[in-house]
Design a protein around this motif. Sequence first.
Motif, short mmCIF file in Angstrom:
data_model
loop_
_atom_site.label_atom_id
_atom_site.label_comp_id
_atom_site.label_asym_id
_atom_site.label_seq_id
_atom_site.Cartn_x
_atom_site.Cartn_y
_atom_site.Cartn_z
N GLN A 133 0.81 -1.21 0.00
CA GLN A 133 0.00 0.00 0.00
C GLN A 133 0.85 1.27 0.00
O GLN A 133 0.45 2.30 -0.54
CB GLN A 133 -0.90 0.03 1.25
N LEU A 134 2.02 1.22 0.59
CA LEU A 134 2.80 2.43 0.84
C LEU A 134 3.26 3.16 -0.42
O LEU A 134 3.29 4.40 -0.41
CB LEU A 134 4.00 2.10 1.73
N PRO A 135 3.63 2.50 -1.50
CA PRO A 135 4.03 3.28 -2.69
C PRO A 135 2.95 4.24 -3.16
O PRO A 135 3.25 5.36 -3.59
CB PRO A 135 4.33 2.19 -3.73
N GLY A 136 1.69 3.80 -3.07
CA GLY A 136 0.60 4.68 -3.47
C GLY A 136 0.53 5.91 -2.60
O GLY A 136 0.38 7.04 -3.08
N THR A 137 0.67 5.71 -1.28
CA THR A 137 0.62 6.84 -0.34
C THR A 137 1.79 7.79 -0.59
O THR A 137 1.61 9.01 -0.65
CB THR A 137 0.65 6.33 1.11
N VAL A 138 2.98 7.22 -0.73
CA VAL A 138 4.16 8.06 -0.96
C VAL A 138 4.02 8.81 -2.28
O VAL A 138 4.33 10.00 -2.38
CB VAL A 138 5.44 7.20 -0.93
N GLY A 139 3.52 8.12 -3.31
CA GLY A 139 3.33 8.77 -4.61
C GLY A 139 2.33 9.91 -4.54
O GLY A 139 2.53 10.97 -5.14
N GLN A 140 1.25 9.70 -3.78
CA GLN A 140 0.26 10.76 -3.62
C GLN A 140 0.85 11.97 -2.90
O GLN A 140 0.59 13.12 -3.25
CB GLN A 140 -0.96 10.21 -2.87
N LEU A 141 1.65 11.69 -1.87
CA LEU A 141 2.29 12.78 -1.13
C LEU A 141 3.28 13.54 -2.02
O LEU A 141 3.35 14.78 -1.98
CB LEU A 141 3.01 12.22 0.10
N GLN A 142 4.04 12.80 -2.82
CA GLN A 142 4.99 13.47 -3.70
C GLN A 142 4.27 14.27 -4.78
O GLN A 142 4.72 15.37 -5.15
CB GLN A 142 5.92 12.42 -4.33
N ALA A 143 3.13 13.75 -5.23
CA ALA A 143 2.34 14.51 -6.21
C ALA A 143 1.80 15.79 -5.58
O ALA A 143 1.80 16.86 -6.20
CB ALA A 143 1.20 13.65 -6.73
N ALA B 153 3.18 17.46 -3.31
CA ALA B 153 4.32 18.39 -3.17
C ALA B 153 4.85 18.85 -4.52
O ALA B 153 5.90 19.50 -4.58
CB ALA B 153 5.43 17.71 -2.37
N ALA B 154 4.14 18.49 -5.61
CA ALA B 154 4.54 18.86 -6.97
C ALA B 154 5.87 18.23 -7.38
O ALA B 154 6.53 18.71 -8.31
CB ALA B 154 4.59 20.38 -7.14
N ASP B 155 6.26 17.15 -6.73
CA ASP B 155 7.48 16.41 -7.10
C ASP B 155 7.05 15.28 -8.04
O ASP B 155 7.08 14.10 -7.70
CB ASP B 155 8.16 15.86 -5.85
N TYR B 156 6.65 15.70 -9.25
CA TYR B 156 6.07 14.73 -10.18
C TYR B 156 7.09 13.70 -10.65
O TYR B 156 6.74 12.54 -10.91
CB TYR B 156 5.48 15.46 -11.39
N ALA B 157 8.34 14.08 -10.77
CA ALA B 157 9.37 13.15 -11.24
C ALA B 157 9.48 11.96 -10.30
O ALA B 157 9.69 10.82 -10.74
CB ALA B 157 10.71 13.86 -11.36
N SER B 158 9.34 12.19 -9.00
CA SER B 158 9.37 11.09 -8.03
C SER B 158 8.01 10.43 -7.91
O SER B 158 7.92 9.21 -7.65
CB SER B 158 9.81 11.62 -6.65
N ALA B 159 6.93 11.20 -8.06
CA ALA B 159 5.59 10.68 -7.81
C ALA B 159 5.17 9.65 -8.84
O ALA B 159 4.61 8.60 -8.49
CB ALA B 159 4.59 11.83 -7.79
N LEU B 160 5.42 9.91 -10.14
CA LEU B 160 4.91 9.01 -11.18
C LEU B 160 5.46 7.59 -11.05
O LEU B 160 4.69 6.62 -11.14
CB LEU B 160 5.19 9.59 -12.56
N PRO B 161 6.77 7.39 -10.81
CA PRO B 161 7.25 6.01 -10.65
C PRO B 161 6.61 5.30 -9.45
O PRO B 161 6.29 4.12 -9.53
CB PRO B 161 8.76 6.17 -10.45
N MET B 162 6.44 6.03 -8.36
CA MET B 162 5.82 5.43 -7.18
C MET B 162 4.36 5.08 -7.44
O MET B 162 3.89 4.01 -7.04
CB MET B 162 5.92 6.38 -5.98
N LEU B 163 3.66 5.97 -8.13
CA LEU B 163 2.26 5.69 -8.45
C LEU B 163 2.15 4.50 -9.40
O LEU B 163 1.27 3.64 -9.25
CB LEU B 163 1.60 6.93 -9.06
N ASP B 164 3.05 4.43 -10.38
CA ASP B 164 3.03 3.30 -11.30
C ASP B 164 3.30 1.98 -10.58
O ASP B 164 2.67 0.95 -10.85
CB ASP B 164 4.05 3.50 -12.42
N LEU B 165 4.26 2.02 -9.62
CA LEU B 165 4.54 0.83 -8.82
C LEU B 165 3.32 0.42 -8.02
O LEU B 165 2.95 -0.76 -7.96
CB LEU B 165 5.74 1.10 -7.89
#
Length: 1000
Positions: free
Chosen positions: A712-722, A724-736
């Motif tokens: 579950q955690l990659p989704g949460t981390v990806g949402q948080l990074q999104a 924070a407008a850190d899209y470069a980090s968010a998209l890989p985490m969301l895809d995972l």
Amino acid sequence: MTESPASHAASAPALGQRRLLTLLFVDLSGSTAMAEWMEAEHYAAMLAGLRTLYERIVPHHGGVIARIQGDGMLALFGHPEVREDDGRRATEAALELHAAVRELLPPGPRPADFPGLALHSGIHAGIVLVNEGDQMRGRFELLGNAPNIAARLSEAAKRDEIIASEESLGLQSQFFETGPRFSLQLRGRATPLAAYRVHGRAAIGRRFEASMRRGLAPFVGRGAELAALEAALARTLAGHTLWLGIRAGAGVGKTRLIEKFLRHAEDQADRPCRIHRGYCESYLSAEPLQPFLQMLRALDGLEDAPPELFAAQHSAPGQRADALLALLLALARRTPQLVCIDDLQWADDASLRLLHRLRAAAQAQGLALLLLSASRPTGEPLPGAHDDPAQLIELPPLSETEAARAVQQLLPQIDPFIAAEVQRHAGGNPLFIEELCHAAADAGEGLAEGQSGSAWLAALVESRVDRLAPEQARLVRIAAVIGNVIPVWLLEILTGYGEQHPAVRALAAQDFIFPDQRPGHLRFKHGITRDVVYEATGLHERQALHRHISVALAARGGRESQLHEQLAYHDAAANDWPAAARHAEAAGDQALAASALDRAKKQFRAALAALEFMQRAGEGEDQARQRRRRWVGIAQRLGMACVFDASQDDLRVLRHAAELARADGDANLVARTEYWLAYVGYALGETRDSLRHARAAVQTAQGCGDTALLAQLPGTVGQLQAAAADYASALPMLDLAIGRQRERASKSAVNQIGLSFSLCCRAYVLGDQGHFQRAHEVFAEALAPFDGSSHAVEASIQGWRAAVLLWQGRWAEAREAAAVAHRVGAQVRSMFTCAMGHAAGAYGAWMQEHDPAARQHILDATAWLAPRGGGLYSSFQHGWLADILSDQGDAGAARQHVALALKRGRQHDWVGGAMAYRAAARLAARMGDTARAQRYLALARSAGERRNSAHEAAVTALLEAELKLDDGWRAARDRANAEFERMGMSGFVERALLAATRPE
């Protein structure tokens, strides 16, 4: 007037009862200093003089002296019978006492600088347990907080000063000249108390005048009733005698309706009609023929007065009724007359006899006379009340639509959930609506559980209960313990009375309970009535009834979800904490599964409270640990319930859960609590702290091998990074996360929700980067399992879809998606999605058609979210407002929202940043400050680049072209046009075409 049997039976309640009392505490100022220079005999004589005043004045105003101790006195108003004006009576008594004591001279010699005698007094109202007193305790022993607060108010009062709490006076404060409302922090009280300093009596006598002085509630509805009054006036002007009566409970709006009608009648210059007003009172001015004497005094100085006027003014009291009759008939022979009497239920017998004589004589003489009276239902006919039912208007409470309009006008920016609470609680009673709106406005949040408004309003309700026959009063109190909705079968078990029993049917006639829409159920007409009656019911009686109800409910069974909620409530009220915790937890789980988020939160909080109350004496370490782990587990499910509508209170609960988890030492428990802290913090816009908690959850989950949580955690981390407008980090985490969640989605609804929300986040990131087609494809996948389901996640997805459609300039589609987010958010009571949908729809309306209401709608949505302490994506709202306000030329307000949007940017919320900078650039350009405008445009470009946002870059280029700050504006226009075409930003293509056609 004669007392009714019900009133007499209710006039002597047993001691040891909970009573709603108004307490007056008075003390002599400077008495300690006086005791030093006065002889003991003189001091004793002075005290005797004070006691004489106390014993004369307090009963005159309907009070009872509880005790006199030295030079101080405690009096109570509301025993043996509560009156709706007890607060006013106590204040009138205090004013008269203060005036009398100022005139009292102590015996014996006095110092030259002696200022005279003076009191200082305090007035407060509340629930008090009244017991028999003795020589030590006074006539009564009063147990509760209200006497203490009255004493503290008296202590706070200066020499010759009266301080009355707002709770005890409420609307009745308008009968007095007071200082401004102020807050007083009293010793022993956690929260400040609102109060007034009372200086004297105001020159008003009617409750309606008091309401006007305070500010009238909005007049809504009543079209049919106004039409009936107009028809009656037309018949009168045609030469008929009519008596039209308006009947309704207290606060329903009889007087307001009459005043509206009378003002309209006065304005009809083509239809001359003389209007006479009078009113009846239960207190202070109870003179015979009161309403007619008021009319007579208003006629004093009448030009071309008939001879009967002099006779009526100067006749002996015994002959005055004949003279008044002759005067009114003489006036009616000249021109049509309208005689209006308010609060007829308090009329004396002489006034009622004169009213009937007047109607009979006018009818016999064929005179144009309209008699208009207003009264409350009393449970029995008024002496001599009109016998023609066609001439009686029963005024109903406001409809749901009318009540909603009244609440909206009184609380224009209140959130819709609080507005719904007020409507439910008030039951269409305009007075209750007004008071609850005042309470909600003062509190800045929803009504507390069981909140009934101020004590003076509670006295209005309790005074009606006190007038009921004992059998009916007992039924009302038992029904109040059952709840606002009363199953008939349960009432029969507890009382033996069914729905058709005369005592039950009488309560409907008395405006207390009536048949519900569901067969086999009754309900209180006004939720506030139920709450007041419940609070005034004795604790031991309540608890015994709750236990009996719980047994009856468990034996009968029913729908499991409703049964758990009902049992949780009644078990908690009976102090059966283990059962209350068990049922509340089960009810919370069921509500969460049904996406009833507000009910889930309420039940989980109730379960946590019950666990706190459970007996711990003799609790072993294993039991304590089990209870602690159970508390943490419920708190985590509370986290699940509040992710779509979080508050700072929810975050505090989870922080406590984290402390308990760390104390327990279970790594799995710690990891999951950190996870929910991260998620709820994310829902509140606290991105920085949430990322810290998310990293802690990852680290702990890896250490203990919690594979389910790690999935579950990659989704949460990806949402948080999104966020924070850190899209470069968010998209890989969301895809995972999406890859893992797709594998698990078919196994549970929770996994499907997680998958859809991860897809939603990925879609809005793609949309922000200008990949609109791909974004809408991902949105479609996210919505597919929930489209039309009214699930909370549907509201969230549609809200983000609306935002992306706004970025793309597809205004109509954005408004449709926003409407779904708003509607579903309201259904599941998710304030965040409800408010964001409301705001997004308003901005779409502004962009599509320059809707002038858009600005206010977004301000409303912003105000709804403010009390919850959250800021997730609130830069959107501030950016939209800055854009609208700068376009309207409201520079001051626009700058304020620019600043608020940029403040959110410092907290990593940048979605509204570029828009805010563009608004600032537009304002600067309008002022001719080209350099500053160019700097703001550069900052807008930078804010868009931070998010790698292609659509923001294009819109900023369009504004650069529109402002024409330098020679590069044509290139900027061409660049914007090309990007709009490439990304399918249809609304902006139209705007660019308009810009291109403007003269250079």
